[in-house]
Motif scaffolding. Structure first.
Motif, PDB file in Angstrom:
ATOM      1  N   ILE A 214       0.843  -1.206   0.000  1.00  0.00           N
ATOM      2  CA  ILE A 214       0.000   0.000   0.000  1.00  0.00           C
ATOM      3  C   ILE A 214       0.877   1.255   0.000  1.00  0.00           C
ATOM      4  O   ILE A 214       0.612   2.225  -0.724  1.00  0.00           O
ATOM      5  CB  ILE A 214      -0.940  -0.001   1.224  1.00  0.00           C
ATOM      6  N   LYS A 215       1.941   1.231   0.775  1.00  0.00           N
ATOM      7  CA  LYS A 215       2.850   2.379   0.807  1.00  0.00           C
ATOM      8  C   LYS A 215       3.466   2.616  -0.573  1.00  0.00           C
ATOM      9  O   LYS A 215       3.577   3.764  -1.030  1.00  0.00           O
ATOM     10  CB  LYS A 215       3.939   2.156   1.852  1.00  0.00           C
ATOM     11  N   SER A 216       3.833   1.518  -1.236  1.00  0.00           N
ATOM     12  CA  SER A 216       4.417   1.645  -2.579  1.00  0.00           C
ATOM     13  C   SER A 216       3.409   2.241  -3.563  1.00  0.00           C
ATOM     14  O   SER A 216       3.765   3.065  -4.419  1.00  0.00           O
ATOM     15  CB  SER A 216       4.884   0.273  -3.083  1.00  0.00           C
ATOM     16  N   LYS A 217       2.145   1.838  -3.431  1.00  0.00           N
ATOM     17  CA  LYS A 217       1.112   2.384  -4.312  1.00  0.00           C
ATOM     18  C   LYS A 217       0.919   3.883  -4.065  1.00  0.00           C
ATOM     19  O   LYS A 217       0.715   4.667  -5.012  1.00  0.00           O
ATOM     20  CB  LYS A 217      -0.217   1.651  -4.093  1.00  0.00           C
ATOM     21  N   LEU A 218       1.003   4.276  -2.793  1.00  0.00           N
ATOM     22  CA  LEU A 218       0.849   5.697  -2.466  1.00  0.00           C
ATOM     23  C   LEU A 218       2.013   6.506  -3.026  1.00  0.00           C
ATOM     24  O   LEU A 218       1.824   7.637  -3.507  1.00  0.00           O
ATOM     25  CB  LEU A 218       0.757   5.878  -0.948  1.00  0.00           C
ATOM     26  N   VAL A 219       3.199   5.929  -2.943  1.00  0.00           N
ATOM     27  CA  VAL A 219       4.359   6.619  -3.513  1.00  0.00           C
ATOM     28  C   VAL A 219       4.178   6.776  -5.028  1.00  0.00           C
ATOM     29  O   VAL A 219       4.475   7.832  -5.608  1.00  0.00           O
ATOM     30  CB  VAL A 219       5.657   5.850  -3.191  1.00  0.00           C
TER      31      VAL A 219
ATOM     32  N   ASP B 172      -1.629  16.337  -3.051  1.00  0.00           N
ATOM     33  CA  ASP B 172      -0.322  15.682  -2.923  1.00  0.00           C
ATOM     34  C   ASP B 172       0.156  15.714  -1.473  1.00  0.00           C
ATOM     35  O   ASP B 172       0.773  14.757  -0.985  1.00  0.00           O
ATOM     36  CB  ASP B 172       0.704  16.378  -3.825  1.00  0.00           C
ATOM     37  N   ALA B 173      -0.148  16.803  -0.790  1.00  0.00           N
ATOM     38  CA  ALA B 173       0.240  16.900   0.623  1.00  0.00           C
ATOM     39  C   ALA B 173      -0.503  15.841   1.449  1.00  0.00           C
ATOM     40  O   ALA B 173       0.049  15.255   2.385  1.00  0.00           O
ATOM     41  CB  ALA B 173      -0.048  18.294   1.158  1.00  0.00           C
ATOM     42  N   THR B 174      -1.770  15.621   1.096  1.00  0.00           N
ATOM     43  CA  THR B 174      -2.554  14.593   1.795  1.00  0.00           C
ATOM     44  C   THR B 174      -1.938  13.206   1.558  1.00  0.00           C
ATOM     45  O   THR B 174      -1.826  12.393   2.483  1.00  0.00           O
ATOM     46  CB  THR B 174      -4.014  14.601   1.325  1.00  0.00           C
ATOM     47  N   ILE B 175      -1.550  12.951   0.320  1.00  0.00           N
ATOM     48  CA  ILE B 175      -0.938  11.654   0.001  1.00  0.00           C
ATOM     49  C   ILE B 175       0.377  11.493   0.756  1.00  0.00           C
ATOM     50  O   ILE B 175       0.711  10.395   1.233  1.00  0.00           O
ATOM     51  CB  ILE B 175      -0.728  11.521  -1.528  1.00  0.00           C
ATOM     52  N   ASP B 176       1.121  12.598   0.884  1.00  0.00           N
ATOM     53  CA  ASP B 176       2.362  12.538   1.677  1.00  0.00           C
ATOM     54  C   ASP B 176       2.056  12.140   3.123  1.00  0.00           C
ATOM     55  O   ASP B 176       2.777  11.338   3.731  1.00  0.00           O
ATOM     56  CB  ASP B 176       3.064  13.897   1.649  1.00  0.00           C
ATOM     57  N   ASP B 177       0.977  12.723   3.671  1.00  0.00           N
ATOM     58  CA  ASP B 177       0.573  12.355   5.038  1.00  0.00           C
ATOM     59  C   ASP B 177       0.149  10.889   5.100  1.00  0.00           C
ATOM     60  O   ASP B 177       0.402  10.202   6.095  1.00  0.00           O
ATOM     61  CB  ASP B 177      -0.569  13.256   5.504  1.00  0.00           C
ATOM     62  N   MET B 178      -0.510  10.436   4.049  1.00  0.00           N
ATOM     63  CA  MET B 178      -0.913   9.027   4.004  1.00  0.00           C
ATOM     64  C   MET B 178       0.310   8.108   4.003  1.00  0.00           C
ATOM     65  O   MET B 178       0.342   7.097   4.704  1.00  0.00           O
ATOM     66  CB  MET B 178      -1.762   8.763   2.755  1.00  0.00           C
ATOM     67  N   ILE B 179       1.302   8.495   3.207  1.00  0.00           N
ATOM     68  CA  ILE B 179       2.524   7.688   3.160  1.00  0.00           C
ATOM     69  C   ILE B 179       3.180   7.628   4.523  1.00  0.00           C
ATOM     70  O   ILE B 179       3.597   6.557   4.991  1.00  0.00           O
ATOM     71  CB  ILE B 179       3.500   8.273   2.113  1.00  0.00           C
ATOM     72  N   ASP B 180       3.253   8.759   5.192  1.00  0.00           N
ATOM     73  CA  ASP B 180       3.870   8.805   6.526  1.00  0.00           C
ATOM     74  C   ASP B 180       3.065   7.966   7.519  1.00  0.00           C
ATOM     75  O   ASP B 180       3.641   7.242   8.350  1.00  0.00           O
ATOM     76  CB  ASP B 180       3.944  10.260   6.994  1.00  0.00           C
ATOM     77  N   PHE B 181       1.741   8.041   7.436  1.00  0.00           N
ATOM     78  CA  PHE B 181       0.882   7.289   8.360  1.00  0.00           C
ATOM     79  C   PHE B 181       1.004   5.786   8.113  1.00  0.00           C
ATOM     80  O   PHE B 181       1.081   4.998   9.061  1.00  0.00           O
ATOM     81  CB  PHE B 181      -0.571   7.734   8.176  1.00  0.00           C
ATOM     82  N   VAL B 182       1.027   5.396   6.833  1.00  0.00           N
ATOM     83  CA  VAL B 182       1.156   3.972   6.505  1.00  0.00           C
ATOM     84  C   VAL B 182       2.511   3.443   6.964  1.00  0.00           C
ATOM     85  O   VAL B 182       2.617   2.333   7.470  1.00  0.00           O
ATOM     86  CB  VAL B 182       0.963   3.744   4.992  1.00  0.00           C
ATOM     87  N   HIS B 183       3.531   4.254   6.813  1.00  0.00           N
ATOM     88  CA  HIS B 183       4.859   3.830   7.262  1.00  0.00           C
ATOM     89  C   HIS B 183       4.882   3.647   8.786  1.00  0.00           C
ATOM     90  O   HIS B 183       5.523   2.725   9.299  1.00  0.00           O
ATOM     91  CB  HIS B 183       5.910   4.852   6.851  1.00  0.00           C
ATOM     92  N   SER B 184       4.176   4.520   9.494  1.00  0.00           N
ATOM     93  CA  SER B 184       4.093   4.395  10.957  1.00  0.00           C
ATOM     94  C   SER B 184       3.407   3.078  11.347  1.00  0.00           C
ATOM     95  O   SER B 184       3.848   2.369  12.258  1.00  0.00           O
ATOM     96  CB  SER B 184       3.327   5.584  11.539  1.00  0.00           C
ATOM     97  N   ALA B 185       2.324   2.744  10.614  1.00  0.00           N
ATOM     98  CA  ALA B 185       1.631   1.476  10.863  1.00  0.00           C
ATOM     99  C   ALA B 185       2.540   0.293  10.518  1.00  0.00           C
ATOM    100  O   ALA B 185       2.546  -0.730  11.218  1.00  0.00           O
ATOM    101  CB  ALA B 185       0.350   1.413  10.045  1.00  0.00           C
ATOM    102  N   PHE B 186       3.301   0.448   9.451  1.00  0.00           N
ATOM    103  CA  PHE B 186       4.258  -0.591   9.050  1.00  0.00           C
ATOM    104  C   PHE B 186       5.258  -0.840  10.185  1.00  0.00           C
ATOM    105  O   PHE B 186       5.588  -1.996  10.504  1.00  0.00           O
ATOM    106  CB  PHE B 186       4.982  -0.144   7.776  1.00  0.00           C
ATOM    107  N   THR B 187       5.726   0.240  10.806  1.00  0.00           N
ATOM    108  CA  THR B 187       6.663   0.111  11.925  1.00  0.00           C
ATOM    109  C   THR B 187       6.022  -0.591  13.114  1.00  0.00           C
ATOM    110  O   THR B 187       6.641  -1.451  13.762  1.00  0.00           O
ATOM    111  CB  THR B 187       7.169   1.502  12.352  1.00  0.00           C
ATOM    112  N   ASP B 188       4.762  -0.230  13.412  1.00  0.00           N
ATOM    113  CA  ASP B 188       4.050  -0.878  14.524  1.00  0.00           C
ATOM    114  C   ASP B 188       3.885  -2.377  14.273  1.00  0.00           C
ATOM    115  O   ASP B 188       4.064  -3.200  15.182  1.00  0.00           O
ATOM    116  CB  ASP B 188       2.673  -0.235  14.714  1.00  0.00           C
TER     117      ASP B 188
END
Length: 310
Positions: free
Chosen positions: A91-96, A216-232
């Motif tokens: 999902i993160k890759s798709k957002l990127v 695009d800023a929203t998508i950037d926030d989505m990427i950051d949020f998904v990465h945080s979930a990935f870390t969890d």
């Protein structure tokens, strides 16, 4: 003195033969059962100790089964979380990819939707023996954020205790059916990008790059949020891996302990078959000689009768 009323030699020979027969019977019993202490009458102290140790050994065997069950639950959960990590990474890759100018965001969102449904399927199917640590409902009366796995059985004198290994599943749940605010699984936790009327609130399972006000800023926030979930999720998998390793070591220890107890019980009550075989042969020889001795002693009366024959 020679007497026709009392045959002392025959009495001694008979008593000796009876003793030999009793010893032979005991030896044959040991050989047939494999035990030198088969019941309390054989040796009350050893029998009592061995009986308690057999009971403890049976309890440890149950502990071994419980550890195996706990390990299986962790394996299922660990496998599911690893799969969820892969999907969230996709999902993160798709957002990127969605940040690239001119891409078809509708097509990318279709792919993301399929990945979101896959995450739901992973959470719902991660069940073993009726328990699912990834899809929970913390509102249920029987819910507990800590799972216990029986790890050992201990005896101190006449007191016995059972130890457990505790597993915190509160940080593992991907989805939580509790409707209360804040009672969300890792995939249901929400965040908000932007402010005011253009704010967009989303979770891993609800993010939509084609929704209104998504920039695009929203998508950037989505990427950051998904990465945080990935870390969890990665941290959760790491904790499960450590717990899996601990259960493996405990299982090996319990198996070794059972083997040690088996050897201890054997030393107390098992018969030494080499020794018993040697004793059996010796007693059989003694029995044959005892029968001959009794026969000779009984024949002495006939010798006295010959003295009166002329």
């Amino acid at each position: 003195m020679t007497s026709i009323r009392t045959n002392s030699a025959a009495m001694v020979a008979l008593r000796t033969l009876e003793t030999t027969n009793k010893a032979l019977e005991d030896t044959q019993k040991r050989i047939s059962t494999g035990y030198r202490v088969a019941e309390a009458a054989d040796n009350a102290a050893y029998w009592s100790i061995a009986t308690v140790m057999k009971s403890d050994k049976a309890a440890l065997s149950t502990v071994q089964d419980a550890l195996g069950l706990g390990t299986a639950k962790i394996d299922v959960t660990y496998t599911a979380i690893n799969s969820a990590i892969d999907v969230v990474d996709s999902i993160k890759s798709k957002l990127v990819a969605a940040r690239e100018p001119g891409v078809d965001k509708e097509k990318i969102q279709d792919e993301i939707k399929q990945l979101q449904e896959q995450l739901v399927g992973i959470a719902e199917s991660a069940s073993f023996s009726g328990e699912n640590w990834l899809n929970v409902n913390s509102a249920n009366a029987g819910y507990s954020s800590t799972e216990e796995i029986v790890s050992s059985f201990n005896r101190t004198g006449s007191a016995v205790t059972v130890d457990t290994i505790d597993i915190d599943i509160s940080t593992l749940a991907l989805m939580d059916g509790n409707p209360a605010v804040g009672a969300d699984g890792l995939l249901e936790k929400t965040t908000t990008s932007g402010t005011g009327a253009t704010a967009v609130t989303f979770s891993i399972l609800t993010l939509d790059i084609t929704a209104a006000n998504v920039t695009d800023a929203t998508i950037d926030d989505m990427i950051d949020f998904v990465h945080s979930a990935f870390t969890d999720l990665t941290n959760g998998a790491s904790d499960l891996g450590a717990m899996k390793s601990r259960l493996s070591m405990q299982t090996d220890f319990v198996a070794t302990l059972i083997d040690a107890m088996t050897r201890g019980i054997s030393a107390l009550i098992d018969a030494d078959m080499s020794e018993e075989s040697t004793r059996l042969q010796a007693l059989q020889t003694q029995q044959q000689l005892g029968v001959q001795s009794l026969s000779i002693a009984n024949a002495s009366a006939q010798n006295i009768l010959a003295l009166f024959q002329g």
